[in-house]
Design a protein around this motif. Structure first.
Motif, short mmCIF file in Angstrom:
data_model
loop_
_atom_site.label_atom_id
_atom_site.label_comp_id
_atom_site.label_asym_id
_atom_site.label_seq_id
_atom_site.Cartn_x
_atom_site.Cartn_y
_atom_site.Cartn_z
N ARG A 171 24.06 -8.54 -124.04
CA ARG A 171 23.21 -7.39 -123.72
C ARG A 171 23.64 -6.75 -122.40
O ARG A 171 23.66 -5.53 -122.26
CB ARG A 171 21.74 -7.79 -123.67
CG ARG A 171 21.16 -8.07 -125.05
CD ARG A 171 19.63 -8.12 -125.11
NE ARG A 171 18.95 -8.59 -123.94
CZ ARG A 171 18.53 -9.85 -123.73
NH1 ARG A 171 18.75 -10.78 -124.64
NH2 ARG A 171 17.89 -10.17 -122.64
N VAL A 172 23.99 -7.58 -121.42
CA VAL A 172 24.45 -7.05 -120.13
C VAL A 172 25.75 -6.28 -120.31
O VAL A 172 25.89 -5.13 -119.88
CB VAL A 172 24.64 -8.19 -119.09
CG1 VAL A 172 25.44 -7.70 -117.88
CG2 VAL A 172 23.29 -8.73 -118.65
N GLY A 222 25.30 -3.09 -122.52
CA GLY A 222 24.50 -2.10 -121.79
C GLY A 222 25.26 -1.49 -120.64
O GLY A 222 25.21 -0.27 -120.40
N GLU A 240 26.65 2.51 -120.16
CA GLU A 240 26.43 3.32 -118.95
C GLU A 240 27.76 3.85 -118.42
O GLU A 240 27.87 5.03 -118.06
CB GLU A 240 25.74 2.49 -117.86
CG GLU A 240 24.36 2.01 -118.21
CD GLU A 240 23.31 3.09 -118.11
OE1 GLU A 240 23.48 4.04 -117.32
OE2 GLU A 240 22.31 2.98 -118.84
N ARG A 289 24.44 -3.46 -111.34
CA ARG A 289 23.18 -3.98 -110.80
C ARG A 289 21.99 -3.42 -111.58
O ARG A 289 21.07 -4.17 -111.94
CB ARG A 289 23.04 -3.65 -109.32
CG ARG A 289 21.73 -4.20 -108.74
CD ARG A 289 21.60 -3.95 -107.28
NE ARG A 289 21.49 -2.52 -107.01
CZ ARG A 289 21.37 -2.00 -105.80
NH1 ARG A 289 21.39 -2.77 -104.74
NH2 ARG A 289 21.27 -0.72 -105.65
N ALA A 290 22.00 -2.14 -111.88
CA ALA A 290 20.89 -1.53 -112.63
C ALA A 290 20.73 -2.18 -114.00
O ALA A 290 19.61 -2.46 -114.44
CB ALA A 290 21.11 -0.02 -112.77
N VAL A 291 21.85 -2.44 -114.67
CA VAL A 291 21.78 -3.06 -116.00
C VAL A 291 21.29 -4.50 -115.92
O VAL A 291 20.40 -4.89 -116.66
CB VAL A 291 23.14 -2.96 -116.73
CG1 VAL A 291 23.14 -3.80 -118.01
CG2 VAL A 291 23.47 -1.51 -117.05
N GLU A 333 19.53 -5.94 -113.65
CA GLU A 333 18.12 -5.98 -113.24
C GLU A 333 17.19 -5.57 -114.38
O GLU A 333 16.06 -6.02 -114.45
CB GLU A 333 17.89 -5.12 -112.01
CG GLU A 333 18.46 -5.77 -110.75
CD GLU A 333 18.30 -4.93 -109.50
OE1 GLU A 333 17.96 -3.72 -109.59
OE2 GLU A 333 18.51 -5.49 -108.40
N ARG A 334 17.69 -4.73 -115.29
CA ARG A 334 16.90 -4.31 -116.45
C ARG A 334 16.89 -5.40 -117.52
O ARG A 334 15.87 -5.62 -118.18
CB ARG A 334 17.47 -3.00 -116.99
CG ARG A 334 16.70 -2.42 -118.15
CD ARG A 334 17.21 -1.05 -118.58
NE ARG A 334 18.56 -1.13 -119.14
CZ ARG A 334 19.60 -0.48 -118.68
NH1 ARG A 334 19.50 0.32 -117.64
NH2 ARG A 334 20.78 -0.60 -119.27
N VAL A 335 18.00 -6.10 -117.70
CA VAL A 335 18.17 -7.04 -118.81
C VAL A 335 17.76 -8.47 -118.44
O VAL A 335 17.25 -9.19 -119.29
CB VAL A 335 19.64 -7.02 -119.30
CG1 VAL A 335 19.93 -8.14 -120.29
CG2 VAL A 335 19.98 -5.67 -119.90
N CYS A 336 17.98 -8.87 -117.20
CA CYS A 336 17.86 -10.28 -116.82
C CYS A 336 16.64 -10.53 -115.93
O CYS A 336 16.24 -9.66 -115.17
CB CYS A 336 19.10 -10.71 -116.03
SG CYS A 336 20.65 -10.44 -116.88
N ALA A 395 19.74 -12.17 -112.62
CA ALA A 395 20.32 -10.93 -112.09
C ALA A 395 21.00 -11.19 -110.76
O ALA A 395 22.10 -10.68 -110.50
CB ALA A 395 19.23 -9.86 -111.96
#
Length: 169
Positions: free
Chosen positions: A44-45, A48, A52, A120-122, A124-127, A132
């Motif tokens: 997923r990381v 994702g 991006e 970092r944005a991904v 922090e959203r996924v984990c 993260a």
């Protein structure tokens, strides 16, 4: 005595069906790896993040010029293997990450800063936060290593290459 404590902190004995088995806890940068980090989360990381990247104004053209449209599935699989090997200590990644980056003309700190910001944005959203943080710490070190290698490869003074710090993103 200290060696025994260290060994105990890296593994624990569990009793299953009356048998004792050793279950190893992976330690990354001195921190036990959360059991919630698994191959699915890594996928997923990675997926994702590269979604991006491919649409980013700065990085999209760099990656889309370097990776043919039909080669993206292979690249994503390779990056999943890389992060699996890096964080879960699997042996799936056997490639060399740096050489393709050295071949990118004009690659510089601004690219790595953007890469780190998107990454970092991904994560922090996924984990969850503890996972993260591990991804981010490792990505900061990778980015610094790449910045040093790019500078060295161009014959630049690597002493002047400062690490990119998370709070500067």
């Amino acid at each position: 005595m200290a060696a025994d404590a260290k060994r105990r902190s890296r593994s624990q004995q569990v009793c299953m069906s009356g048998k004792q088995q050793s279950k190893t806890t992976t330690v990354i940068d001195g921190v036990p790896l959360s059991t919630v980090l698994d191959e699915e989360m890594i996928q997923r990381v990675v997926h994702g993040f590269y979604e991006e990247i491919r649409h980013d104004v700065l990085l999209g053209p760099v990656f889309n010029n370097a990776i043919a449209a039909d080669a993206w599935p292979s690249h994503l699989a390779k990056m999943c293997d890389f992060w699996s090997a890096t964080l879960l200590r699997t042996s799936r990644y056997a490639g060399r990450l740096l050489p393709p980056h050295l071949a990118v003309p004009g690659l510089g700190e601004m690219h790595f800063r953007r890469w780190l910001s998107l990454f970092r944005a991904v994560v922090e959203r996924v984990c969850p936060p503890e996972v993260a943080a591990i991804f981010i710490a490792r990505s900061l070190r990778i980015a610094h290593s790449f910045c040093l290698a790019v500078a060295f490869n161009r014959g630049e003074d690597t002493i002047q290459v400062e690490p990119i710090l998370e709070d500067s993103l």
